[in-house]
Structures are given as C-alpha cells and as structure tokens.
Design a protein around this motif. Structure first.
Motif, PDB file in Angstrom:
ATOM      1  N   LYS A   1      20.006  26.515  31.996  1.00  0.00           N
ATOM      2  CA  LYS A   1      19.365  26.262  33.286  1.00  0.00           C
ATOM      3  C   LYS A   1      19.950  25.010  33.960  1.00  0.00           C
ATOM      4  O   LYS A   1      19.789  24.817  35.151  1.00  0.00           O
ATOM      5  CB  LYS A   1      17.851  26.157  33.153  1.00  0.00           C
ATOM      6  CG  LYS A   1      17.334  24.892  32.557  1.00  0.00           C
ATOM      7  CD  LYS A   1      15.828  24.800  32.759  1.00  0.00           C
ATOM      8  CE  LYS A   1      15.395  23.349  32.733  1.00  0.00           C
ATOM      9  NZ  LYS A   1      14.405  23.000  33.694  1.00  0.00           N
TER      10      LYS A   1
ATOM     11  N   GLU B   1      19.239  14.437  40.617  1.00  0.00           N
ATOM     12  CA  GLU B   1      19.952  15.574  41.201  1.00  0.00           C
ATOM     13  C   GLU B   1      20.569  15.138  42.536  1.00  0.00           C
ATOM     14  O   GLU B   1      19.993  14.323  43.268  1.00  0.00           O
ATOM     15  CB  GLU B   1      18.996  16.758  41.417  1.00  0.00           C
ATOM     16  CG  GLU B   1      18.518  17.335  40.085  1.00  0.00           C
ATOM     17  CD  GLU B   1      17.979  18.757  40.186  1.00  0.00           C
ATOM     18  OE1 GLU B   1      17.628  19.184  41.288  1.00  0.00           O
ATOM     19  OE2 GLU B   1      17.924  19.430  39.137  1.00  0.00           O
TER      20      GLU B   1
ATOM     21  N   SER C   1      25.134  24.732  40.449  1.00  0.00           N
ATOM     22  CA  SER C   1      23.703  24.772  40.146  1.00  0.00           C
ATOM     23  C   SER C   1      23.000  23.843  41.140  1.00  0.00           C
ATOM     24  O   SER C   1      23.201  22.636  41.120  1.00  0.00           O
ATOM     25  CB  SER C   1      23.480  24.307  38.700  1.00  0.00           C
ATOM     26  OG  SER C   1      22.099  24.174  38.465  1.00  0.00           O
TER      27      SER C   1
ATOM     28  N   GLY D   1      21.330  28.179  39.392  1.00  0.00           N
ATOM     29  CA  GLY D   1      20.385  27.116  39.055  1.00  0.00           C
ATOM     30  C   GLY D   1      20.181  27.090  37.543  1.00  0.00           C
ATOM     31  O   GLY D   1      20.994  27.670  36.815  1.00  0.00           O
ATOM     32  N   GLY D   2      19.099  26.607  37.088  1.00  0.00           N
ATOM     33  CA  GLY D   2      17.729  26.721  37.551  1.00  0.00           C
ATOM     34  C   GLY D   2      17.560  27.959  38.439  1.00  0.00           C
ATOM     35  O   GLY D   2      18.259  28.939  38.283  1.00  0.00           O
ATOM     36  N   GLU D   3      16.655  27.868  39.333  1.00  0.00           N
ATOM     37  CA  GLU D   3      16.477  28.964  40.276  1.00  0.00           C
ATOM     38  C   GLU D   3      16.812  28.449  41.676  1.00  0.00           C
ATOM     39  O   GLU D   3      16.071  27.632  42.224  1.00  0.00           O
ATOM     40  CB  GLU D   3      15.040  29.502  40.190  1.00  0.00           C
ATOM     41  CG  GLU D   3      14.672  30.508  41.256  1.00  0.00           C
ATOM     42  CD  GLU D   3      15.675  31.657  41.386  1.00  0.00           C
ATOM     43  OE1 GLU D   3      16.172  32.168  40.371  1.00  0.00           O
ATOM     44  OE2 GLU D   3      15.975  32.039  42.543  1.00  0.00           O
ATOM     45  N   PRO D   4      17.920  28.917  42.249  1.00  0.00           N
ATOM     46  CA  PRO D   4      18.347  28.358  43.537  1.00  0.00           C
ATOM     47  C   PRO D   4      17.327  28.565  44.657  1.00  0.00           C
ATOM     48  O   PRO D   4      17.231  27.744  45.559  1.00  0.00           O
ATOM     49  CB  PRO D   4      19.660  29.093  43.835  1.00  0.00           C
ATOM     50  CG  PRO D   4      19.666  30.286  42.946  1.00  0.00           C
ATOM     51  CD  PRO D   4      18.863  29.932  41.742  1.00  0.00           C
TER      52      PRO D   4
ATOM     53  N   THR E   1      19.783  23.206  41.467  1.00  0.00           N
ATOM     54  CA  THR E   1      18.721  22.438  40.803  1.00  0.00           C
ATOM     55  C   THR E   1      18.520  23.005  39.410  1.00  0.00           C
ATOM     56  O   THR E   1      18.787  24.192  39.183  1.00  0.00           O
ATOM     57  CB  THR E   1      17.391  22.546  41.584  1.00  0.00           C
ATOM     58  OG1 THR E   1      16.371  21.847  40.827  1.00  0.00           O
ATOM     59  CG2 THR E   1      16.933  23.984  41.777  1.00  0.00           C
TER      60      THR E   1
ATOM     61  N   SER F   1      23.740  20.331  39.129  1.00  0.00           N
ATOM     62  CA  SER F   1      22.970  19.727  40.222  1.00  0.00           C
ATOM     63  C   SER F   1      23.016  18.202  40.160  1.00  0.00           C
ATOM     64  O   SER F   1      22.694  17.526  41.130  1.00  0.00           O
ATOM     65  CB  SER F   1      21.518  20.199  40.149  1.00  0.00           C
ATOM     66  OG  SER F   1      20.980  19.907  38.870  1.00  0.00           O
TER      67      SER F   1
ATOM     68  N   GLY G   1      23.597  26.850  34.957  1.00  0.00           N
ATOM     69  CA  GLY G   1      23.455  28.061  35.762  1.00  0.00           C
ATOM     70  C   GLY G   1      24.080  29.335  35.246  1.00  0.00           C
ATOM     71  O   GLY G   1      24.157  30.318  35.950  1.00  0.00           O
TER      72      GLY G   1
ATOM     73  N   SER H   1      14.756  25.801  45.472  1.00  0.00           N
ATOM     74  CA  SER H   1      15.234  24.472  45.857  1.00  0.00           C
ATOM     75  C   SER H   1      15.119  24.223  47.353  1.00  0.00           C
ATOM     76  O   SER H   1      15.590  25.026  48.161  1.00  0.00           O
ATOM     77  CB  SER H   1      16.701  24.310  45.431  1.00  0.00           C
ATOM     78  OG  SER H   1      17.209  23.111  45.960  1.00  0.00           O
TER      79      SER H   1
ATOM     80  N   CYS I   1      13.267  25.747  37.612  1.00  0.00           N
ATOM     81  CA  CYS I   1      13.172  27.204  37.658  1.00  0.00           C
ATOM     82  C   CYS I   1      11.701  27.608  37.583  1.00  0.00           C
ATOM     83  O   CYS I   1      10.925  26.993  36.847  1.00  0.00           O
ATOM     84  CB  CYS I   1      13.948  27.826  36.492  1.00  0.00           C
ATOM     85  SG  CYS I   1      13.987  29.630  36.581  1.00  0.00           S
TER      86      CYS I   1
END
Ligand code: SAM
Length: 322
Positions: free
Chosen positions: A318, A41, A16, A67-70, A18, A263, A321, A73, A21
């Motif tokens: 999140k 992180e 992950s 992630g989160g949403e990669p 981060t 992360s 991931g 990042s 997201c």
C-alpha cells in the motif's frame, strides 16, 4: 537514456498518491487499520513535478496512478489535471473501485480510458472478510458505470488458498460476460509476507493450479502480450481474454520497465529490493539542477532491479501501490 546491461530501461511509472486506503485487505494491511496515510506525504503539485522531471530524466512514456487508494486522496484532482497536460502516451489508474462511480466524471474529464479494479471475490461476505472495508455492490456498480462511459477495465484478483479459490470461475465468467479482462495476480512475498514464509505458502496459489482450475471449465490458448508485459495472456475462444501475473512461477524481471514513486517521494526501481532513493528534496529545485541529480539516482534505481527472479521485499504494497 539510462539503460542497463540487460537492455532494460524505465518506461512505465507508477505513482502512489497516498498510502491511505479505505480497505485493509488481509494480505496487504495485516494490522487491519484503514485510511492511514504515510507521514510526510508530498503535495499533488510536488508529485506532479516528480512525474514531469522523470519523463525528462528517464524517458517515462506511461503513467499509472495508484495508492493506497488513489480515489480517497484530496490530491487526486490537482494531480490528474496537471499530469494530463504532460503529453504521456497513456495515463491509467488502479483502484479498489469503491468510489469509482463518484469520481468517474473527473477521470473521464482528464482523459483516463483504462482502469484496473481490484476485486478478489463476488461473494459479499467473503468480500468483507478480505477487504475489511467497503461493499461489493458499489464496486460492481462503479465498474458498470465506467464501462458505459467507454473505459477499458481490467479486474485484478489475488487468488488465496482457503479464502477465494472458489471464486476463480465465477469471477472469470462475470468478467467475460461484462467485457472486463480478469487478471489473476499471484500472491507476492511483500511486507509481512516476506517475513512469514509459512503464511505465504499457506495462501499462495500458483499459475499451474490456477490454469488447472480454469481448464476444467474453459478451453483456453495462450495469446500474444507486449514484450515488457507483466501478465501472461490467455484467450477463451468466443468469450475473451484473461491474464496471469505469475511473479513467482514465471518471473518477468528480465523485461521489467517499471519505476515507482511513493507518496513520500521515494523512488523504487524494483519491488523486490529494499533499496529506495529520495527525490522529495530535488522537486524544489529548478529543472537544470534537479535533472542531473535525478539521473544519478535513476542509475542506482535501475541497478536495484533483480536480474532474473522476483524474491519479494519488505516494502508494504500500500506504500508503493503494487
Ligand atoms: N487501492 C488500489 C487497489 O486496490 O487496486 C491500489 C493499491 S493496491 C496495493 C494495488 C494492487 O496490489 C491490488 O490489486 C492488490 O490486490 C495488490 N496487492 C497488494 N498486496 C499484494 C500481495 N502481497 N501480493 C499480490 N498483490 C498484492
């Protein structure tokens, strides 16, 4: 190589990048807050060193970036360019697809050929209700551009009673039409859903019901899948395949080969265990000091795996991931 009594070992690593997201999906981020990273992180360089050490210490063969949403990042480029040189069998990425078109040249450049794109509905209004961020058209456009660039795309949908069950057939049809493999993920008892069984049961849709809905419109037959695959696969003759990750209905713990690195530098050996093992401090050590310490933690992480069935966990998706 570290192997447990059931013959399991870590082959697949998910990192992950981060916890931040650009969505706040109702079943993942209950407070609705978007773009919130975790405290402390790790840098792209430290996470990439973690991957390098885990390849050596655990025998990792495949990496999935999540992630989160990669794609939100700032670490994405440095991380991908570094791990691309590690000789892994496969590097893939899980994304909500919102920024896919913009980041596609980088993904192609570092050699990523497989993407999982999360998409719970083709209805733009329902999309905003579930994701609480982003827009449907950007995701569909991102997938089309990625497919045109030669990427293999799997679409992840979490069927939720009362929210998107009416989308099972349209989404399946859309994916078959476009050559994407749709994978239904049974809702997992993670984070707030591990604490609130009523909410979980209200929303949960299991394999049996899903196959019944699909079977009313499509003929399908079970297809082969790799031994340590998480998804059951089905073929619709003449059209393509779909999969179901049936964590609750048909748990795959017996053959699970996944290891997760958050992360913030925590190793998770099992989604269904609240145990985690900090490796952030080891990543500043030279290889000959880091590897023995890491191996001790990997033994513990492998010991955290459930032997038979997934039962959920307090960890928020999140953060690790999915
Ligand atoms: N942002 C990326 C994305 O949207 O794919 C990667 C992270 S997201 C946490 C990874 C996957 O976890 C998504 O497909 C999401 O639908 C799934 N997910 C999150 N919470 C879940 C839950 N409680 N049960 C099942 N799947 C979940």
């Amino acid at each position: 190589m570290i192997v447990d009594r059931q013959g399991r070992r870590f082959r697949n690593l998910r990192v992950s990048l981060t916890a931040a997201c650009n969505y706040a999906c109702t079943y993942c981020v209950p407070d609705g807050k978007r773009l919130v990273a975790a405290q402390d992180e790790l840098s792209a360089e430290a996470l990439a060193r973690g991957v390098a050490y885990l390849i050596e210490a655990a025998g990792i063969e495949r990496l999935r970036v999540t992630g989160g949403e990669p794609l939100v990042s700032p670490k994405l480029e440095t991380f991908l360019k570094t791990v691309a040189g590690f000789g892994l069998d496969d590097i893939s990425l899980t994304t909500n697809g919102q920024l896919l078109a913009r980041k596609l040249p980088l993904l192609v450049d570092v050699g990523i050929r497989r993407l999982n794109v999360s998409l719970d509905t083709l209805d733009a209004q329902a999309f905003r209700g579930i994701a609480r961020g982003g827009d449907l058209a950007s995701v569909l456009d991102g997938m089309a551009q990625a497919a045109a660039a030669g990427m293999k795309i799997k679409v992840n949908m979490v069927p939720l009673r009362g929210q998107n069950l009416d989308q099972v057939l349209p989404l399946l049809d859309y994916c078959l039409e476009h050559g994407y493999e749709l994978r239904f993920i049974e809702l997992m008892r993670m984070g707030h859903l591990a604490r609130d069984n009523n909410q979980f049961l209200q929303q949960f849709v299991g394999l049996e019901q899903l196959l019944q809905v699909i079977g009313e419109h499509f003929e399908y037959a079970q297809a082969d899948a790799p031994v340590d695959a998480t998804a059951l696969r089905y073929r619709i003759p003449g059209r393509g395949c779909f999969g179901v990750i049936a964590n609750e209905s048909v748990p795959f713990c017996r053959t699970c080969s996944r290891l997760r690195l958050s992360s913030t530098g925590w190793l998770h050996g099992c989604l269904s265990s609240s145990n985690r093992h900090y490796i952030g401090d080891l990543l500043d050590l030279p290889r000959h000091q880091a590897l023995p310490a890491l191996q001790g933690l990997l033994v513990k992480a492998l010991g955290d795996k459930q032997s038979v069935a997934f039962s959920g966990g307090a960890t928020v998706m999140k953060i690790i991931g999915g």
